[in-house]
Write a protein that holds these residues in place. Structure first.
Motif, PDB file in Angstrom:
ATOM      1  N   MET A  77      -5.549  -1.856   6.270  1.00 36.64           N
ATOM      2  CA  MET A  77      -4.702  -0.764   5.984  1.00 36.64           C
ATOM      3  C   MET A  77      -3.614  -0.367   6.957  1.00 36.64           C
ATOM      4  O   MET A  77      -2.698  -0.405   6.725  1.00 36.64           O
ATOM      5  CB  MET A  77      -5.707   0.333   5.684  1.00 36.64           C
ATOM      6  CG  MET A  77      -4.878   1.506   5.409  1.00 36.64           C
ATOM      7  SD  MET A  77      -3.965   1.339   3.668  1.00 36.64           S
ATOM      8  CE  MET A  77      -5.509   1.660   2.697  1.00 36.64           C
ATOM      9  N   GLN A  78      -3.989  -0.432   8.128  1.00 36.42           N
ATOM     10  CA  GLN A  78      -3.209  -0.224   9.053  1.00 36.42           C
ATOM     11  C   GLN A  78      -1.964  -1.296   9.495  1.00 36.42           C
ATOM     12  O   GLN A  78      -0.710  -0.772   9.353  1.00 36.42           O
ATOM     13  CB  GLN A  78      -3.949  -0.129  10.686  1.00 36.42           C
ATOM     14  CG  GLN A  78      -4.728   0.935  10.628  1.00 36.42           C
ATOM     15  CD  GLN A  78      -5.520   1.074  11.866  1.00 36.42           C
ATOM     16  OE1 GLN A  78      -5.643   0.138  12.480  1.00 36.42           O
ATOM     17  NE2 GLN A  78      -6.561   2.424  12.143  1.00 36.42           N
ATOM     18  N   ALA A  79      -2.394  -2.470   9.251  1.00 39.08           N
ATOM     19  CA  ALA A  79      -1.394  -3.629   9.247  1.00 39.08           C
ATOM     20  C   ALA A  79      -0.500  -3.529   8.059  1.00 39.08           C
ATOM     21  O   ALA A  79       0.795  -3.467   8.258  1.00 39.08           O
ATOM     22  CB  ALA A  79      -2.137  -5.034   9.214  1.00 39.08           C
ATOM     23  N   LEU A  80      -0.937  -2.806   7.110  1.00 42.83           N
ATOM     24  CA  LEU A  80       0.085  -2.896   5.721  1.00 42.83           C
ATOM     25  C   LEU A  80       1.031  -1.527   6.097  1.00 42.83           C
ATOM     26  O   LEU A  80       1.967  -1.934   5.481  1.00 42.83           O
ATOM     27  CB  LEU A  80      -0.831  -2.658   4.475  1.00 42.83           C
ATOM     28  CG  LEU A  80      -0.082  -2.280   3.013  1.00 42.83           C
ATOM     29  CD1 LEU A  80       0.798  -3.568   2.847  1.00 42.83           C
ATOM     30  CD2 LEU A  80      -1.069  -2.179   2.109  1.00 42.83           C
ATOM     31  N   ILE A  81       0.334  -0.519   6.379  1.00 41.27           N
ATOM     32  CA  ILE A  81       1.427   0.690   6.683  1.00 41.27           C
ATOM     33  C   ILE A  81       2.438   0.359   7.872  1.00 41.27           C
ATOM     34  O   ILE A  81       3.297   0.457   7.549  1.00 41.27           O
ATOM     35  CB  ILE A  81       0.527   1.805   7.297  1.00 41.27           C
ATOM     36  CG1 ILE A  81      -0.439   2.172   6.324  1.00 41.27           C
ATOM     37  CG2 ILE A  81       1.418   2.823   7.886  1.00 41.27           C
ATOM     38  CD1 ILE A  81      -1.570   3.057   6.837  1.00 41.27           C
ATOM     39  N   MET A  82       2.036  -0.600   8.782  1.00 38.26           N
ATOM     40  CA  MET A  82       2.967  -1.173   9.658  1.00 38.26           C
ATOM     41  C   MET A  82       4.109  -1.896   9.036  1.00 38.26           C
ATOM     42  O   MET A  82       5.400  -1.627   9.353  1.00 38.26           O
ATOM     43  CB  MET A  82       2.520  -1.801  10.882  1.00 38.26           C
ATOM     44  CG  MET A  82       1.392  -1.091  11.625  1.00 38.26           C
ATOM     45  SD  MET A  82       2.470   0.201  12.724  1.00 38.26           S
ATOM     46  CE  MET A  82       3.411  -0.644  13.830  1.00 38.26           C
ATOM     47  N   THR A  83       3.813  -2.743   7.965  1.00 39.00           N
ATOM     48  CA  THR A  83       4.582  -3.484   7.402  1.00 39.00           C
ATOM     49  C   THR A  83       5.911  -2.703   6.386  1.00 39.00           C
ATOM     50  O   THR A  83       6.837  -3.133   6.306  1.00 39.00           O
ATOM     51  CB  THR A  83       4.029  -4.604   6.764  1.00 39.00           C
ATOM     52  OG1 THR A  83       3.359  -5.321   7.433  1.00 39.00           O
ATOM     53  CG2 THR A  83       4.862  -5.441   5.692  1.00 39.00           C
ATOM     54  N   LEU A  84       5.093  -1.864   5.712  1.00 41.10           N
ATOM     55  CA  LEU A  84       5.660  -0.897   4.650  1.00 41.10           C
ATOM     56  C   LEU A  84       6.507   0.150   5.312  1.00 41.10           C
ATOM     57  O   LEU A  84       7.150   1.027   4.559  1.00 41.10           O
ATOM     58  CB  LEU A  84       4.690  -0.300   3.738  1.00 41.10           C
ATOM     59  CG  LEU A  84       4.204  -1.378   2.774  1.00 41.10           C
ATOM     60  CD1 LEU A  84       2.934  -0.570   2.061  1.00 41.10           C
ATOM     61  CD2 LEU A  84       4.983  -2.095   1.841  1.00 41.10           C
ATOM     62  N   THR A  85       6.306   0.514   6.723  1.00 38.31           N
ATOM     63  CA  THR A  85       7.278   1.564   7.009  1.00 38.31           C
ATOM     64  C   THR A  85       8.158   1.206   8.320  1.00 38.31           C
ATOM     65  O   THR A  85       7.984   0.239   8.843  1.00 38.31           O
ATOM     66  CB  THR A  85       6.302   2.898   7.638  1.00 38.31           C
ATOM     67  OG1 THR A  85       5.222   1.963   8.665  1.00 38.31           O
ATOM     68  CG2 THR A  85       5.422   3.352   6.489  1.00 38.31           C
ATOM     69  N   ARG A  86       9.089   2.039   8.427  1.00 39.64           N
ATOM     70  CA  ARG A  86      10.076   1.932   9.550  1.00 39.64           C
ATOM     71  C   ARG A  86      10.566   3.381  10.008  1.00 39.64           C
ATOM     72  O   ARG A  86      10.461   4.285   9.151  1.00 39.64           O
ATOM     73  CB  ARG A  86      11.123   1.138   9.162  1.00 39.64           C
ATOM     74  CG  ARG A  86      11.929   1.783   7.973  1.00 39.64           C
ATOM     75  CD  ARG A  86      13.089   0.688   7.713  1.00 39.64           C
ATOM     76  NE  ARG A  86      13.807   1.344   6.323  1.00 39.64           N
ATOM     77  CZ  ARG A  86      14.504   0.823   5.552  1.00 39.64           C
ATOM     78  NH1 ARG A  86      14.740  -0.692   5.418  1.00 39.64           N
ATOM     79  NH2 ARG A  86      15.208   1.400   4.491  1.00 39.64           N
ATOM     80  N   PRO A  87      11.144   3.371  11.327  1.00 42.48           N
ATOM     81  CA  PRO A  87      11.800   4.691  11.494  1.00 42.48           C
ATOM     82  C   PRO A  87      12.760   5.233  10.405  1.00 42.48           C
ATOM     83  O   PRO A  87      13.656   4.438  10.028  1.00 42.48           O
ATOM     84  CB  PRO A  87      12.482   4.378  12.934  1.00 42.48           C
ATOM     85  CG  PRO A  87      11.493   3.399  13.456  1.00 42.48           C
ATOM     86  CD  PRO A  87      11.146   2.361  12.121  1.00 42.48           C
ATOM     87  N   ARG A  88      12.787   6.616  10.186  1.00 35.07           N
ATOM     88  CA  ARG A  88      13.807   6.907   9.256  1.00 35.07           C
ATOM     89  C   ARG A  88      15.074   6.782   9.569  1.00 35.07           C
ATOM     90  O   ARG A  88      15.545   7.363  10.949  1.00 35.07           O
ATOM     91  CB  ARG A  88      13.268   8.534   8.758  1.00 35.07           C
ATOM     92  CG  ARG A  88      14.109   8.758   7.475  1.00 35.07           C
ATOM     93  CD  ARG A  88      13.432  10.440   7.011  1.00 35.07           C
ATOM     94  NE  ARG A  88      13.717  11.264   8.025  1.00 35.07           N
ATOM     95  CZ  ARG A  88      12.748  12.195   8.286  1.00 35.07           C
ATOM     96  NH1 ARG A  88      11.500  11.758   7.928  1.00 35.07           N
ATOM     97  NH2 ARG A  88      12.833  13.202   9.228  1.00 35.07           N
TER      98      ARG A  88
END
Length: 220
Positions: A197-208
Motif C-alpha cells: 500500500m505504501q509503495a502504491l501511494i508513493m507511485t500515485l502521488t507527487r508534490p502538489r
C-alpha cells in the motif's frame, strides 16, 4: 406498528449494550458458520440473551446484518477521520505519502482487524450480495461511505501538499482495491502488510504543483 413517539425516543443505555453484545456475538458466529449457516438461536446463545431480546432489537437476521455492516464501516471511518484530525493538530508536513498512508492504515486497523472480524466482514458482504432485498440498501450505504472516505483521503493529500499523478477517481479506486486486497491476504497470512500500500501511494502521488498564470499585459 411503532408509534412516532417510540421512533423519536433515543435508545436506553441498556438497549445499546444489548445490541452491541448481540452484534459482537454475531461476528464470532458468522465467522465460524457463515451468515446463511447461522441461526438467531445460535447468536442469542453466544450473546447470553433470549430470542425475545434479539427481536426487540432487530426485526430479523437481515436487519442485524445491515446494522453490523453499518457499524463496521462507521468504526473504520471514524478512526480514519481521527487520523486526519491528528495530522492537522500536529501541524507537521510529513514525507510524501505518509499522510495518506496513515489514513488508510486507520481504515485497516481502525475497525477490528483480527482474523475473526475479517472473516465476518467477508461473510456479511457475500450475504448482502446474495439476498436481493439487501443489495440496494447495502449499495446505497457503500456509495455514501465511499464518498466520505474519498473526501478524507483528498483532505489528507491537501494537508501533506501532495496530489495524485492520475485522475483522482482512478487513484482512489486503486487505493481502495489495494486496501481490500490487503485485508483478503490477511485471512491467509494472519497479518496485515502495509508495504504494498505504501509503495502504491508513493507511485500515485507527487508534490502538489501550484499553477501560476501570467498577469495580463495591462497589469504589468
Amino acid at each position: 406498528m411503532t408509534s412516532l413517539a417510540e421512533v423519536a425516543t433515543p435508545p436506553t443505555a441498556r438497549r445499546v449494550r444489548t445490541r452491541q453484545r448481540l452484534m459482537a456475538a454475531a461476528v464470532a458466529v458468522f465467522a465460524e458458520r457463515g451468515v446463511i449457516g447461522s441461526s438467531v438461536e445460535e447468536i442469542c446463545e453466544a450473546a447470553g440473551f433470549t430470542r425475545g431480546a434479539f427481536y426487540s432489537n432487530f426485526a430479523d437476521k437481515d436487519a442485524l446484518v445491515l446494522a453490523m455492516i453499518e457499524q463496521g464501516v462507521a468504526e473504520e471511518y471514524a478512526a480514519a477521520e481521527q487520523a486526519v484530525a491528528s495530522l492537522k493538530v500536529e501541524g507537521a508536513r510529513l514525507p510524501a505519502g505518509d499522510a495518506v498512508a496513515q489514513v488508510l492504515d486507520q481504515l485497516n486497523h481502525g475497525g477490528r482487524s483480527d482474523r475473526t472480524s475479517l472473516l465476518a466482514q467477508r461473510e456479511l458482504l457475500l450475504y448482502a450480495a446474495r439476498v436481493p432485498s439487501l443489495r440496494e440498501p447495502y449499495q446505497a450505504f457503500a456509495d455514501a461511505c465511499r464518498a466520505q472516505v474519498d473526501a478524507l483521503i483528498t483532505d489528507a493529500l491537501r494537508f501533506a501538499e501532495l496530489e495524485f499523478t492520475v485522475p483522482d477517481d482512478v487513484a482512489l479506486d486503486l487505493l481502495m482495491a489495494a486496501h481490500d486486497h490487503m485485508q483478503q491476504n490477511a485471512l491467509f497470512t494472519d497479518r496485515l502488510d502495509p508495504a504494498a500500500m505504501q509503495a502504491l501511494i508513493m507511485t500515485l502521488t507527487r508534490p502538489r504543483v501550484e499553477v501560476c498564470f501570467p498577469r495580463a499585459a495591462e497589469e504589468l
